[in-house]
Design an enzyme around this catalytic site. Structure first.
Site, PDB file in Angstrom:
ATOM      1  N   GLY A  12       0.853  -1.190   0.000  1.00  0.00           N
ATOM      2  CA  GLY A  12       0.000   0.000   0.000  1.00  0.00           C
ATOM      3  C   GLY A  12       0.888   1.239   0.000  1.00  0.00           C
ATOM      4  N   HIS A  41      -5.585  -1.247   0.170  1.00  0.00           N
ATOM      5  CA  HIS A  41      -6.711  -0.478   0.683  1.00  0.00           C
ATOM      6  C   HIS A  41      -6.493   1.037   0.642  1.00  0.00           C
ATOM      7  CE1 HIS A  41     -10.522   0.016   2.254  1.00  0.00           C
ATOM      8  NE2 HIS A  41     -10.107   0.633   3.335  1.00  0.00           N
ATOM      9  N   PHE A 115     -10.377  20.399   7.100  1.00  0.00           N
ATOM     10  CA  PHE A 115     -10.740  19.075   7.613  1.00  0.00           C
ATOM     11  C   PHE A 115     -10.971  19.202   9.109  1.00  0.00           C
ATOM     12  CE2 PHE A 115      -9.905  14.704   5.582  1.00  0.00           C
ATOM     13  CZ  PHE A 115     -10.528  15.046   4.390  1.00  0.00           C
ATOM     14  N   GLN A 228     -11.054   4.264  15.698  1.00  0.00           N
ATOM     15  CA  GLN A 228     -11.825   5.420  15.232  1.00  0.00           C
ATOM     16  C   GLN A 228     -13.119   5.024  14.521  1.00  0.00           C
ATOM     17  OE1 GLN A 228     -10.306   8.269  11.972  1.00  0.00           O
ATOM     18  NE2 GLN A 228     -10.359   9.447  13.858  1.00  0.00           N
ATOM     19  N   HIS A 230     -15.764   6.700  12.072  1.00  0.00           N
ATOM     20  CA  HIS A 230     -15.901   7.868  11.184  1.00  0.00           C
ATOM     21  C   HIS A 230     -17.350   8.340  11.224  1.00  0.00           C
ATOM     22  CE1 HIS A 230     -15.833  10.373   7.612  1.00  0.00           C
ATOM     23  NE2 HIS A 230     -14.523  10.237   7.549  1.00  0.00           N
ATOM     24  N   LEU A 240     -17.680   4.741   3.050  1.00  0.00           N
ATOM     25  CA  LEU A 240     -17.377   6.074   3.586  1.00  0.00           C
ATOM     26  C   LEU A 240     -17.858   7.207   2.683  1.00  0.00           C
ATOM     27  CD1 LEU A 240     -15.427   7.381   5.850  1.00  0.00           C
ATOM     28  CD2 LEU A 240     -13.911   7.739   3.936  1.00  0.00           C
ATOM     29  N   GLU A 243     -14.801  12.995   4.766  1.00  0.00           N
ATOM     30  CA  GLU A 243     -14.839  14.222   5.575  1.00  0.00           C
ATOM     31  C   GLU A 243     -14.655  15.456   4.686  1.00  0.00           C
ATOM     32  OE1 GLU A 243     -13.060  13.852   9.431  1.00  0.00           O
ATOM     33  OE2 GLU A 243     -11.857  15.635   9.074  1.00  0.00           O
ATOM     34  N   ARG A 274     -13.139  13.826  14.747  1.00  0.00           N
ATOM     35  CA  ARG A 274     -14.061  12.732  14.421  1.00  0.00           C
ATOM     36  C   ARG A 274     -14.707  12.100  15.650  1.00  0.00           C
ATOM     37  NH1 ARG A 274     -10.728   9.869   9.472  1.00  0.00           N
ATOM     38  NH2 ARG A 274     -11.157  11.566   8.032  1.00  0.00           N
ATOM     39  N   HIS A 338     -13.662   2.701  11.373  1.00  0.00           N
ATOM     40  CA  HIS A 338     -12.897   3.233  10.240  1.00  0.00           C
ATOM     41  C   HIS A 338     -11.383   3.035  10.327  1.00  0.00           C
ATOM     42  CE1 HIS A 338     -12.045   5.875   6.913  1.00  0.00           C
ATOM     43  NE2 HIS A 338     -11.392   6.737   7.664  1.00  0.00           N
ATOM     44  N   ARG A 373      -7.317  10.046  15.578  1.00  0.00           N
ATOM     45  CA  ARG A 373      -6.581  10.561  14.411  1.00  0.00           C
ATOM     46  C   ARG A 373      -7.359  11.691  13.740  1.00  0.00           C
ATOM     47  NH1 ARG A 373      -6.885   9.626   8.710  1.00  0.00           N
ATOM     48  NH2 ARG A 373      -8.440   7.986   8.890  1.00  0.00           N
ATOM     49  N   SER A 378      -3.538  10.301   8.117  1.00  0.00           N
ATOM     50  CA  SER A 378      -3.122   8.909   7.932  1.00  0.00           C
ATOM     51  C   SER A 378      -2.356   8.744   6.624  1.00  0.00           C
ATOM     52  CB  SER A 378      -4.346   8.007   7.949  1.00  0.00           C
ATOM     53  OG  SER A 378      -3.957   6.729   7.572  1.00  0.00           O
TER      54      SER A 378
HETATM   55  C1  FAD Z   1     -12.626   4.479   2.840  1.00  0.00           C
HETATM   56  C2  FAD Z   1     -11.406   5.099   3.453  1.00  0.00           C
HETATM   57  C3  FAD Z   1     -11.073   6.406   3.149  1.00  0.00           C
HETATM   58  C4  FAD Z   1      -9.938   6.985   3.712  1.00  0.00           C
HETATM   59  N1  FAD Z   1      -9.617   8.278   3.388  1.00  0.00           N
HETATM   60  C5  FAD Z   1      -8.511   8.842   3.934  1.00  0.00           C
HETATM   61  C6  FAD Z   1      -8.136  10.172   3.593  1.00  0.00           C
HETATM   62  O1  FAD Z   1      -8.764  10.837   2.780  1.00  0.00           O
HETATM   63  N2  FAD Z   1      -7.033  10.687   4.191  1.00  0.00           N
HETATM   64  C7  FAD Z   1      -6.279   9.988   5.088  1.00  0.00           C
HETATM   65  O2  FAD Z   1      -5.295  10.518   5.591  1.00  0.00           O
HETATM   66  N3  FAD Z   1      -6.605   8.713   5.400  1.00  0.00           N
HETATM   67  C8  FAD Z   1      -7.684   8.126   4.847  1.00  0.00           C
HETATM   68  N4  FAD Z   1      -8.009   6.831   5.166  1.00  0.00           N
HETATM   69  C9  FAD Z   1      -7.053   6.013   5.940  1.00  0.00           C
HETATM   70  C10 FAD Z   1      -5.908   5.600   5.019  1.00  0.00           C
HETATM   71  O3  FAD Z   1      -6.385   5.357   3.724  1.00  0.00           O
HETATM   72  C11 FAD Z   1      -5.206   4.320   5.486  1.00  0.00           C
HETATM   73  O4  FAD Z   1      -4.923   4.388   6.851  1.00  0.00           O
HETATM   74  C12 FAD Z   1      -3.898   4.135   4.734  1.00  0.00           C
HETATM   75  O5  FAD Z   1      -4.086   4.241   3.352  1.00  0.00           O
HETATM   76  C13 FAD Z   1      -3.271   2.796   5.081  1.00  0.00           C
HETATM   77  O6  FAD Z   1      -2.161   2.594   4.237  1.00  0.00           O
HETATM   78  P1  FAD Z   1      -1.159   1.395   4.516  1.00  0.00           P
HETATM   79  O7  FAD Z   1      -0.125   1.474   3.469  1.00  0.00           O
HETATM   80  O8  FAD Z   1      -0.747   1.429   5.930  1.00  0.00           O
HETATM   81  O9  FAD Z   1      -2.059   0.080   4.341  1.00  0.00           O
HETATM   82  P2  FAD Z   1      -2.846  -0.519   3.079  1.00  0.00           P
HETATM   83  O10 FAD Z   1      -3.053   0.450   1.999  1.00  0.00           O
HETATM   84  O11 FAD Z   1      -4.044  -1.207   3.647  1.00  0.00           O
HETATM   85  O12 FAD Z   1      -1.851  -1.608   2.525  1.00  0.00           O
HETATM   86  C14 FAD Z   1      -1.596  -2.807   3.211  1.00  0.00           C
HETATM   87  C15 FAD Z   1      -0.755  -3.674   2.315  1.00  0.00           C
HETATM   88  O13 FAD Z   1      -0.299  -4.797   3.053  1.00  0.00           O
HETATM   89  C16 FAD Z   1      -0.495  -5.953   2.303  1.00  0.00           C
HETATM   90  N5  FAD Z   1      -0.640  -7.058   3.251  1.00  0.00           N
HETATM   91  C17 FAD Z   1      -1.431  -7.123   4.337  1.00  0.00           C
HETATM   92  N6  FAD Z   1      -1.270  -8.295   4.962  1.00  0.00           N
HETATM   93  C18 FAD Z   1      -0.342  -8.981   4.256  1.00  0.00           C
HETATM   94  C19 FAD Z   1       0.238 -10.270   4.388  1.00  0.00           C
HETATM   95  N7  FAD Z   1      -0.107 -11.120   5.357  1.00  0.00           N
HETATM   96  N8  FAD Z   1       1.155 -10.656   3.468  1.00  0.00           N
HETATM   97  C20 FAD Z   1       1.493  -9.843   2.440  1.00  0.00           C
HETATM   98  N9  FAD Z   1       0.963  -8.622   2.265  1.00  0.00           N
HETATM   99  C21 FAD Z   1       0.060  -8.196   3.169  1.00  0.00           C
HETATM  100  C22 FAD Z   1      -1.707  -5.682   1.451  1.00  0.00           C
HETATM  101  O14 FAD Z   1      -1.704  -6.508   0.311  1.00  0.00           O
HETATM  102  C23 FAD Z   1      -1.481  -4.214   1.104  1.00  0.00           C
HETATM  103  O15 FAD Z   1      -0.640  -4.125  -0.013  1.00  0.00           O
HETATM  104  C24 FAD Z   1      -9.147   6.246   4.612  1.00  0.00           C
HETATM  105  C25 FAD Z   1      -9.492   4.935   4.929  1.00  0.00           C
HETATM  106  C26 FAD Z   1     -10.621   4.364   4.373  1.00  0.00           C
HETATM  107  C27 FAD Z   1     -10.995   2.976   4.782  1.00  0.00           C
END
Ligand code: FAD
Length: 559
Positions: A12, A41, A115, A228, A230, A240, A243, A274, A338, A373, A378
């Site tokens: 991600g 995600h 925000f 959290q 939302h 969602l 915001e 939030r 959320h 948060r 994030s």
């Molecule tokens: C609908 C929604 C809207 C949002 N909007 C905002 C926003 O506008 N602004 C903001 O700041 N935040 C927002 N957030 C929060 C933010 O998007 C997330 O907290 C952030 O993108 C998480 O990024 P990450 O890289 O930590 O995880 P992720 O993007 O979830 O990536 C996780 C990665 O780990 C991998 N993975 C997981 N488990 C394993 C495993 N066992 N083996 C191998 N790979 C694995 C997955 O394949 C993926 O590639 C939002 C969240 C949601 C749900």
């Protein structure tokens, strides 16, 4: 044995930012993702990413840091928060240089929207699809730098040998083989754990894998009780409504058509933090001023042009799910689970207490979010701490020779997974998962009481036993999502257990954790992080970790 200097688990935003940084520093990088990285995600993130660019008003990094400390209800670590806010403007400029297409003001500078909990319009955005745009930008950079991507590989366990991280054991989902991947430094970037709740804004992949793997390997989880909710999610499917809608001026109204938020947050109204807005909505609903468990998000006065230009995705999502066109009618919404403020304990460089193991993004607890948060922080966390974790991991890897990998652990993972496939116990993944989700909704919701938390703890204990009796229909090696679903459920149960345990222990109300029997914040007793440590076949061991205060002493938190 497969081997890299740096192994990033997660593709991600946090994972890709870490991989890009480490590759740019000249290290040999492997990046593992259980789904294709651009399906991570992070792609669902809508509203934006914070940085005190000051493009609309005279914002400062100090104001960003203070808003974050206040948002955290004074339990975020202030050294990490100051670093985070200071790094933010450069993070946005770096993303722009990498090709991220931010929305613009008329004069060409990056646009910023208000925000919740922010003193100035600080949130940079790409319409309401910010996460997706940044994700694709970083994916291009991973391609450019030839990062070795293990796509559809599923990490099952972290290897710690002689007290040092040495890589992971992972299942190649495409053919069922279980392999060791050795690394001098491992960075977890596995995202959140929303799927431990029955209803959530989180996608199917948010199953707490990294949190649980680190925990089982002896790394503490921090502040798991802070979850959290939302304020604006669709009741029907939990999706969602950003915001950013309120940032653009949308109102929250109750069944009587009243804009109720100023009763609860006299200055900020709809743009309070939030936790405050979600509690206010729930109070309106509980006191009979909702409709069918909902209040309403009202965008009508923004007009069609603004909605179509700045918020097209949420208009479409609401239309698809409810048949309601936000241009003409208020959309029924409810608070929904959320985001995970807690996670794998790290310092401000992303290092966990185990040398050679790092964490960044939603799976980590640095802690910049504390008990609540702020929106837009994030995405920023993924970019800032993805980079910093990679820098420190690279520095560590440069000083180390390749560590020993415990081959016995590889064998034990192979036999554990073999036993899961052979199990004829008769329990079902979906049944146990749904019961866990309901226990979390009831035990660790917006308002919490010790009796319901205890019911949740007892239920999770029972489900952990039933987990051992789950049998799978699919016994095959290729794309066995029955098996990965079972592995994910095991991770989620650890997350659920530590969350409920922390919620029962913390006898105060702070940020997103509201105990009806202890309605006040108690700085004397509870100005500290909760640390949960794994004990095999026993409840988590709970302890405290000190909060770092640099310049802001706790004050009453009013919006
Ligand atoms: C609908 C929604 C809207 C949002 N909007 C905002 C926003 O506008 N602004 C903001 O700041 N935040 C927002 N957030 C929060 C933010 O998007 C997330 O907290 C952030 O993108 C998480 O990024 P990450 O890289 O930590 O995880 P992720 O993007 O979830 O990536 C996780 C990665 O780990 C991998 N993975 C997981 N488990 C394993 C495993 N066992 N083996 C191998 N790979 C694995 C997955 O394949 C993926 O590639 C939002 C969240 C949601 C749900």
């Amino acid at each position: 044995m497969l081997q890299h200097d740096i192994l990033v688990v997660g593709g991600g935003l946090a994972g890709m930012r870490a991989a890009v940084e480490a590759a740019e520093l000249g290290l040999d990088v492997g990046m593992l993702s259980k789904i294709h990285p651009v399906r991570s995600h992070s792609g669902a993130a809508q509203g934006g990413i914070n940085a005190a660019l000051g493009n609309r008003e005279d914002d400062t990094t100090e104001a960003h840091a203070f808003d974050t400390v206040k948002g955290s209800d004074y339990i975020g670590d202030q050294d990490a928060i100051e670093l985070f806010a200071d790094e933010a403007p450069q993070a946005i400029i770096w993303l722009e240089h990498m090709g991220c297409i931010f929305s613009r003001m008329d004069d060409g500078r990056i646009a910023q929207r208000p925000f919740g909990g922010a003193s100035f319009p600080r949130t940079c955005y790409c319409a309401d699809v910010t996460g997706l745009v940044i994700l694709h930008t970083l994916w291009e950079q991973c391609q450019r730098l030839n990062v070795k991507v293990y796509e559809e590989w599923f990490a099952t366990a972290l290897s710690v040998q002689n007290g040092v991280g040495s890589g992971v054991v992972a299942l190649n989902v495409t053919n069922g083989s279980i392999e060791a991947i050795r690394a001098k430094a491992t960075i977890f970037a596995t995202g959140g754990a929303g799927r431990s709740y029955y209803k959530t804004t989180n996608g199917l992949s948010s199953t707490g894998d990294g949190m649980s793997m680190a925990y089982r390997a002896g790394i503490p989880l921090l502040d798991m009780e802070f979850v959290q909710f939302h304020p604006t999610t669709l009741k029907s499917n939990g999706v969602l409504m950003t915001e950013g809608a309120r940032g653009e001026g949308a109102y929250l109204i109750n069944a009587l058509g009243e804009r109720f938020m100023f009763k609860y947050a006299p200055t900020k109204g709809e743009l309070a933090s939030r936790d405050v807005v979600s509690r206010a909505e729930q109070t309106e609903i509980n006191e009979g001023r909702g409709v069918d468990g909902c209040v309403f998000l009202d965008l009508r006065h923004l007009g069609k042009q603004k909605i179509m230009e700045r918020l097209p995705q949420i208009r479409e999502l609401a239309l698809d799910a409810t048949g309601i066109d936000a241009i003409d009618e208020p959309v029924p919404i409810t608070p929904g689970m959320h985001y995970w403020m807690g996670g794998i304990q790290t310092d401000k460089h992303g290092a966990t207490p185990v040398p050679g193991v790092y964490a960044a993004g939603e799976c980590a607890c640095v802690s910049v979010h504390g008990a609540n948060r702020l929106g837009g922080n994030s995405l920023l966390e993924t970019i800032v701490f993805g980079k910093l974790a990679a820098r420190h991991a690279a520095d560590y890897a440069a000083r180390m020779s390749a560590p020993d990998f415990n081959v016995r652990q590889l064998e034990s993972e192979r036999s554990r997974i073999g036993a899961m496939l052979a199990n004829k116990g008769g329990e079902r993944v979906n049944v146990v998962r749904d019961e866990m989700g309901k226990a979390m909704m009831e035990g660790a919701g917006i308002y919490r009481l010790p009796a319901s938390i205890q019911v949740g703890i007892d239920r999770i204990r029972e489900l952990k036993q039933r987990y051992k009796q789950i049998s799978l229909d699919d016994k095959g090696p290729v794309f066995n999502t029955d098996l990965t679903g079972l592995l994910e459920l095991g991770f989620l149960l650890d997350v659920a257990e530590t969350t409920l345990a922390g919620a029962l222990r913390r006898e105060e109300s702070r940020g997103a954790h509201t105990r009806l029997d202890f309605p006040e914040r108690d700085d004397e007793k509870w100005m500290k992080h909760t640390q949960a440590r794994f004990r095999p076949d026993a409840d988590p061991e709970l302890g405290d970790k000190q909060v770092t205060v640099t310049k802001w002493q706790p004050q009453a938190r009013v919006y």
